[in-house]
Design an enzyme around this catalytic site. Sequence first.
Site, PDB file in Angstrom:
ATOM      1  N   PRO A   1       1.244  -1.579   0.234  1.00  0.00           N
ATOM      2  CA  PRO A   1       0.318  -0.172  -0.295  1.00  0.00           C
ATOM      3  C   PRO A   1       0.940   1.269   0.185  1.00  0.00           C
ATOM      4  CG  PRO A   1      -0.189  -1.276   2.495  1.00  0.00           C
ATOM      5  CD  PRO A   1       0.743  -1.854   1.147  1.00  0.00           C
TER       6      PRO A   1
ATOM      7  N   VAL B   1       1.399   4.799  -0.167  1.00  0.00           N
ATOM      8  CA  VAL B   1       1.300   6.741   0.494  1.00  0.00           C
ATOM      9  C   VAL B   1       2.600   7.147  -0.120  1.00  0.00           C
ATOM     10  CG1 VAL B   1       1.589   7.575   2.401  1.00  0.00           C
ATOM     11  CG2 VAL B   1       0.683   5.987   2.705  1.00  0.00           C
TER      12      VAL B   1
ATOM     13  N   ASP C   1       5.895   2.200   1.578  1.00  0.00           N
ATOM     14  CA  ASP C   1       5.328   0.797   2.322  1.00  0.00           C
ATOM     15  C   ASP C   1       4.342   1.346   3.515  1.00  0.00           C
ATOM     16  OD1 ASP C   1       3.607  -1.415   2.591  1.00  0.00           O
ATOM     17  OD2 ASP C   1       5.480  -2.459   2.117  1.00  0.00           O
ATOM     18  N   HIS C   2       2.807   1.239   3.557  1.00  0.00           N
ATOM     19  CA  HIS C   2       2.758   1.780   4.411  1.00  0.00           C
ATOM     20  C   HIS C   2       1.718   1.207   5.873  1.00  0.00           C
ATOM     21  CE1 HIS C   2       0.179   4.684   7.430  1.00  0.00           C
ATOM     22  NE2 HIS C   2      -0.428   5.451   6.210  1.00  0.00           N
ATOM     23  N   ARG C   3       2.573  -0.529   5.440  1.00  0.00           N
ATOM     24  CA  ARG C   3       2.894  -1.471   6.436  1.00  0.00           C
ATOM     25  C   ARG C   3       3.513  -1.448   7.542  1.00  0.00           C
ATOM     26  NH1 ARG C   3       2.463  -6.153   2.241  1.00  0.00           N
ATOM     27  NH2 ARG C   3       4.519  -4.963   1.274  1.00  0.00           N
TER      28      ARG C   3
END
Length: 471
Positions: free
Chosen positions: A266, A268, A442-444
């Site tokens: 994901p 951002v 990576d928003h994880r």
Amino acid sequence: MPEYKQFPLADTAEGLTEAEILGWKVQPGDEVKVNQIVVEVETAKAAVELPIPWAGVVTELLVEPGQTVEVGTPILTVDVDPAGTGGAPTADAGAPAANGAVPNGAGGEAAASSAAESDEMKPLVGYGSKATSTKRRPRKASAGSAGSNGATSGGAPAQPQGVAPEPAQPAQPVPDVPAQRGGYVPLAKPPVRKLAKDLGVDLRSLAGSGDGGVITREDVRRAVEEPPQPATAAPVEAGTRERRVPIKGVRKATAQAMVESAFTAPHVTEFLTVDVTPMMQLRQKLKSHPEFAGVKLTPLAFAAKAVCLAAKRTPEVNSLWDGEAGEIVFKDYVHLGIAAATPRGLVVPKIRDADAMSLPELARSIEELTATAREGKTTPADMLNGTFTITNVGVFGVDTGTPIINPGESAILAVGAIRDMPWVVDGELAVRKVMQLSLSFDHRVIDGQQGSEFLADVGALLSDPAMAITF
């Protein structure tokens, strides 16, 4: 008696399945030595020169430049015993002695020497322990026995075992196609090529029925019974202004990696505009410093140093999401990738342990790395195991963008062009050197706070390089 070996396309890096033949370094009739470079191929990662593990004489190039073949496919045939010293008697060597030994032991000594030499040969990269066997085939001493090239000692073509003799045909010999000539090259094994040549069949006129379009013996025999109609090209509209280019090599690998990353991590993206006037002033000052003599000191080198320093304060940007293990892997080193545009597409070679380098060392490494990449000489190993990437879109006059994270990493920084722009300094309007930065993460792995702090640190180091002493 000649002994032929086929040189297969090697797996030059883990996971590669195919490569494009860029150009041959040898031609039929050339003598080659062990580990001599014979072909340049382009894999999904880079252009690579392949050495050959045997010495001998090149007899046939099985693939033409521009053709893409799978790993393990034979691409070259070499006669590894052109002098006929493999132990079998030649026409003028006389009959063997009563005990079966070759006179003077010449053949036996040559065979033993060759075997010893083969045993000592180390496997080359991509061949592993399953390299082609170097043991010689057993040969009969009979004058009528078939040689390893499929022809009898008298020179007549050998009939394949288990195959009924073909009816006599008015053979029209097909001239050999020069390996350097462009155009379609059919896939067929050497025995099939020989059969087609004996029967006067042009392999280029056949459609192979084997796996992957490989032409078989049955295809050749069928062509003798029913000559194929010449293939007609698809009609092309007159005056067309379109052209089609096959998707392969670096372009294909880049596309697959970017799609995988975009739909797995994901993304951002955050943006920051900074006044880099102090950095540009320091750059001009350092050019006259003895330590920077001969160094091409670019803004990209300053950005690389800033990233390495800022990553120590926000280690999440230099980590990896391991979904299979259910872990986040933090890296205590920075293998910094520098995205480089090349004629073959985008490649991202790495600067190993960039965090341990000084500013002049980083500048030299970036210059060498990008020059090698543009020449297409970057090795596959130099593009593996990166931890963070910088893409310099500013070199094209672009202000910023939303870069896609490289697979196996968690963040990427885009560095924009430096422009003269109005800027407020101490309450007054002034013309300053201004740059835009964009960070995709990576928003994880990285929360908004962590990504913002990292981007702010990079911006602070570029707008005021003296801040580096506080990190």
